[in-house]
Write a protein that holds these residues in place. Structure first.
Motif, PDB file in Angstrom:
ATOM      1  N   GLN A  45      48.183  30.075  35.662  1.00  0.00           N
ATOM      2  CA  GLN A  45      49.067  29.519  36.692  1.00  0.00           C
ATOM      3  C   GLN A  45      48.562  29.810  38.098  1.00  0.00           C
ATOM      4  N   ALA A  46      48.386  31.095  38.405  1.00  0.00           N
ATOM      5  CA  ALA A  46      47.974  31.452  39.773  1.00  0.00           C
ATOM      6  C   ALA A  46      46.530  31.042  40.022  1.00  0.00           C
TER       7      ALA A  46
ATOM      8  N   GLN B 252      44.055  39.742  35.339  1.00  0.00           N
ATOM      9  CA  GLN B 252      45.372  39.119  35.203  1.00  0.00           C
ATOM     10  C   GLN B 252      45.626  38.759  33.730  1.00  0.00           C
TER      11      GLN B 252
ATOM     12  N   GLU C 136      52.027  23.682  36.149  1.00  0.00           N
ATOM     13  CA  GLU C 136      51.729  25.089  35.880  1.00  0.00           C
ATOM     14  C   GLU C 136      51.871  25.428  34.395  1.00  0.00           C
TER      15      GLU C 136
ATOM     16  N   MET D 139      49.271  34.205  33.797  1.00  0.00           N
ATOM     17  CA  MET D 139      49.110  34.306  35.251  1.00  0.00           C
ATOM     18  C   MET D 139      47.742  33.780  35.682  1.00  0.00           C
TER      19      MET D 139
ATOM     20  N   TRP E 231      42.747  31.574  44.062  1.00  0.00           N
ATOM     21  CA  TRP E 231      43.984  31.425  44.851  1.00  0.00           C
ATOM     22  C   TRP E 231      43.740  31.770  46.314  1.00  0.00           C
TER      23      TRP E 231
ATOM     24  N   MET F 277      48.469  42.873  44.089  1.00  0.00           N
ATOM     25  CA  MET F 277      48.658  41.638  44.850  1.00  0.00           C
ATOM     26  C   MET F 277      48.843  41.999  46.322  1.00  0.00           C
TER      27      MET F 277
ATOM     28  N   HIS G 212      48.302  26.688  40.619  1.00  0.00           N
ATOM     29  CA  HIS G 212      48.811  27.160  41.925  1.00  0.00           C
ATOM     30  C   HIS G 212      47.691  27.215  42.969  1.00  0.00           C
TER      31      HIS G 212
ATOM     32  N   PHE H 265      42.056  37.653  43.268  1.00  0.00           N
ATOM     33  CA  PHE H 265      42.494  36.253  43.294  1.00  0.00           C
ATOM     34  C   PHE H 265      41.359  35.372  43.808  1.00  0.00           C
TER      35      PHE H 265
ATOM     36  N   GLN I 117      55.625  36.288  45.279  1.00  0.00           N
ATOM     37  CA  GLN I 117      55.185  34.926  44.997  1.00  0.00           C
ATOM     38  C   GLN I 117      55.239  34.099  46.279  1.00  0.00           C
TER      39      GLN I 117
END
Lengths: 502, 502
Positions: free
Chosen positions: B146-147, B139, B31, B143, B211, B309, B151, B208, B483
């Motif tokens: 990472q997300a 975002q 990440e 983030m 994700w 979120m 992730h 997202f 999370q």
């Protein structure tokens, strides 16, 4: 600390897990009703236990019971005289709510351990249950025993093993530690609990109450759900609908008519609905090594339990120009005739025939035979046979009618019972096209092909894969398309949209 | 013979399988956007690749493309100027049908091997994708990286591992040999093939895209299905509905509004529909060790990505009589104030705040903040912050409004965005009752409880189990309720009937 019933049955569970992984032959519960297996006197004790149930209220205590229902007549002709408690559905669900609270919390080992204990106790009462199956379904005794008891119990065990296989993948606890470079890692203790869905409703069928009912019932029990088996009610009332629409009901396992199954799928939206509805099972005849052994095998599948099986073949497609056999060319009519002769040989001796045919489960089947006679030229007419032991039994032999591919309005629906059509097609490719479309549009559990040509076999495999049906290839021995072996075969697929909806 | 891509990624797959079994911390894709991890120049090259996409047609060849759609504006204020091909749906599905034939037959090792290869190639383009995620979702960059990248890729890998875990349980062949006493055993050679369902449609969300989109997409690919990701279309047209009702579509993975999700569940009956719809996430505050650390943790969850979120908390229940803390009794207002102060500290410095808040994804969020202001006394008002790098970015801080338990018409629905309610209840038992009912009736992904009383914790666990929501207990450190860790947490459960229907 493991649950004692889980420990008691752990070895059985491990064997079942190995069996579903390998999918070779295995059975936990012996199918032979021999005294050497089930013990001296077991058969007699079971018969006596069944007889003791007749002509009185069934000894079942149900919450909210008020009044009774009954009036069952055995397909073998006798009044059973058994009555069952009639329940108030609100009172029943109030009692379920109380009972399920502790059951839901008991956890996977208790759910599976208790389920296995129930199963082994049921096995010990196989003879009693076999007589009950016989006199409610019309199956012959040996089939009632085998399919209704050990085979059904194997299927229940298979469901429990699948459940455990998934349950055991979720650890109860984990330590989660995420590195943070030079800083202290983030640490979490996590707990996981498998939470049952809710109440599971089982709506079985009158031909295979245990064989079709146990898998859903034990799958739900082994995953911590309370199970309500559709209670006895007056014919034609709305008990099934009322049960299905209860908000507590979160799983429904249904076997029965397409109309009722579709009603559940459309209306019981609060539940996960599994339905096994009507379908059209088919045999494609392309070419054979030995017509007699093909005919013998097909004949048995048509006759077994008077064709009253969700897996029994109905449509037999044969090219109108005939087929090649080791003995030379056979015309369409010769193929149809060979199958008819196979059936005749099988049911020619009444004493032997009734052990294969059993009895007709209800008048609807007999009426359907009469209606099917008018559909086309009769290759083999259905006969009424006098049962040597049960003079009032309804025993009927298979009807075979000749149709043409263009008669699809006649053969593209389920004619439940001992009704088969030999259908003339343009070619095997045509047969396979019809078969593919029939599975997709009308559902099916079995497809069978006879061919000596590897290319045709490949085409049949492609049809089976495309349409989502199990395929049997060149069955000529002692294995039949309408049999499904626990731990090895997959009975039904989720691939047919109109048939099974998850 | 194993597929070469399966062999190439076998070690990765094995690690993922071990991770989902143990459920401790594990990640396949780092990440950290550091050059030490992704290589010198990777960040710059990714940014350049993203910049090269701007102000021109997106280089995507689609069958049946005719014309284009575009007009995206980054939440950070800039026109992206990217256009996408507009497709003719009939032509698209005709091309899918051709493409899927060989893919369906390729088999589990090819499906999983190719899926893993796609994933590792996606990982190498993480910087480019991170910028795309940033400028479509709003975002903040870290983030988005990472997300949106490692992730999301971990979640994809998790889905592939689950798929393989099930696929690998079906042997391709079995020999079935059933003893027949003194006679020759019955013998069968059986072949099993996993048959994919059909076309899988993925309808993602604009917050997202990767994700939430990858898990369904890779689960479907890894099980041999063709995947159609909802194509670009003009706002408000019926492309999504048309795609969803195609008979070829047999799986739908949807994230979005309750209205659209329910429409799919009701109408796309030919498909297995998985929906993630709106919900009401909740925090129950009963008693605390240290109010400041609680407030700090809650504040971060409210502020992270401006509360946009599906896991962000909305309702914070506090007994109207206040709570016990290590520092003594705290009144209801003191608790509300402590949380407000936590948020203020977090977003007080604009340069730091924007790295947590990111930007508002669309005007609906800003309008919702305005509407929520009128619901009750404002504990902390939402501020507009000027973004140091992007002067036209829409940046908003959280709004906290005080409500009473009786205002349930206000707080028992989702106010998507940085909107939180501190709600006065009669007691913690009352808070838990409201929480249970809210989950069952309105859906939820997260429930959080703060208590120093083991009995209250037990009650909260019971509520979570009954209603089917994930529970976090006393989060005060660097782990946050919104999370969800791949391989360890279960994001969403199937237990909430109104939220997720399988």
């Amino acid at each position: 600390m493991s649950h004692p019933l889980f420990e008691r049955h752990k070895a059985l569970l491990d064997q079942a897990l190995a069996a579903i992984a390998g999918r070779g032959y295995w059975s936990a519960f012996p199918e032979s009703p021999s005294p050497r297996v089930y013990g001296e006197g077991a058969a007699e004790a079971g018969k006596a236990a069944f007889d003791a149930l007749l002509n009185k209220p069934f000894p079942l205590t149900l919450p909210g019971a008020a009044g009774s229902v009954g009036g069952e007549v055995s397909p073998y002709g006798m009044q059973l005289g058994v009555t069952y408690p009639k329940v108030d559905i609100d009172a029943l669900f109030a009692a379920v709510e109380k009972a399920e609270a502790a059951w839901r919390k008991a956890g996977p080992e208790a759910w599976v351990g208790v389920s296995l204990e129930i199963l082994t106790r049921i096995n010990k009462r196989s003879f009693e249950i076999a007589h009950a199956v016989m006199h409610t379904t019309g199956q012959a005794f040996v089939m009632s025993f085998q399919a209704g008891c050990p085979h059904a119990q194997d299927r229940a065990l298979e469901a429990i093993a699948y459940a455990w296989d998934q349950l055991s993948r979720i650890p109860s606890k984990a330590f989660w530690e995420k590195p943070q470079g030079k800083n202290e890692p983030l640490k979490m203790e996590k707990h996981y609990r498998v939470v049952p869905r809710g109440v599971a409703l089982v709506i079985g069928c009158n031909t295979f109450p245990t064989w079709n009912g146990y898998p859903g019932m034990f799958a739900s029990l082994a995953t911590g759900n309370a199970v309500v088996v559709k209670v006895a009610h007056d014919a034609g009332d709305d008990t099934a609908q009322k049960l299905a629409l209860r908000p507590e009901v979160r799983i429904i396992d249904f076997t029965g008519s397409t109309a009722n199954g579709e009603w559940l799928e459309k209306n019981a939206r609060q539940a996960q609905v599994y339905t096994e509805k009507a379908g059209v099972n088919q045999i494609v005849v392309d070419s054979v090594e030995d017509m007699k052994s093909v005919a013998r095998n097909v004949a048995f599948s048509l006759a077994l339990y008077t064709g009253q099986m969700c897996t029994a073949p109905q449509n037999i497609y044969v090219p109108r120009g005939g087929i090649e056999a080791a003995e030379g060319h056979l015309s369409f009519d010769q193929v149809a005739q060979a199958i008819a002769e196979g059936v005749q040989k099988l049911v020619g001796d009444p004493a032997r025939a009734v052990e294969i045919l059993g009895a007709v489960v209800n008048d609807g089947v007999a009426q359907r035979i009469d209606a099917a006679r008018a559909l086309g030229p009769i290759v083999l007419d259905s006969q009424t046979i006098a049962h040597p032991q049960y003079p009032k039994a309804r025993v009927r032999t298979p009807l075979i009618v000749k149709l043409d591919a263009k008669d699809d309005s006649k053969y593209l629906k389920e004619w439940f019972g001992p009704i088969a059509f030999v259908i003339a097609t343009d070619s095997t490719a045509h047969s396979l096209d019809i078969a593919r479309s029939a599975v997709v549009k009308h559902g099916a559990l079995t497809l069978s092909v006879y061919s000596t040509d590897p290319k045709i076999i490949e085409s049949a495999i492609a049809v089976a894969e495309d349409s989502g049906v199990a395929l049997s290839i060149n069955l000529t021995g002692g294995v039949f398309v309408n049999q499904s072996a626990a731990f090895s075969d997959f009975h039904g697929t989720g691939a047919i949209p109109l048939r099974t909806r998850h």
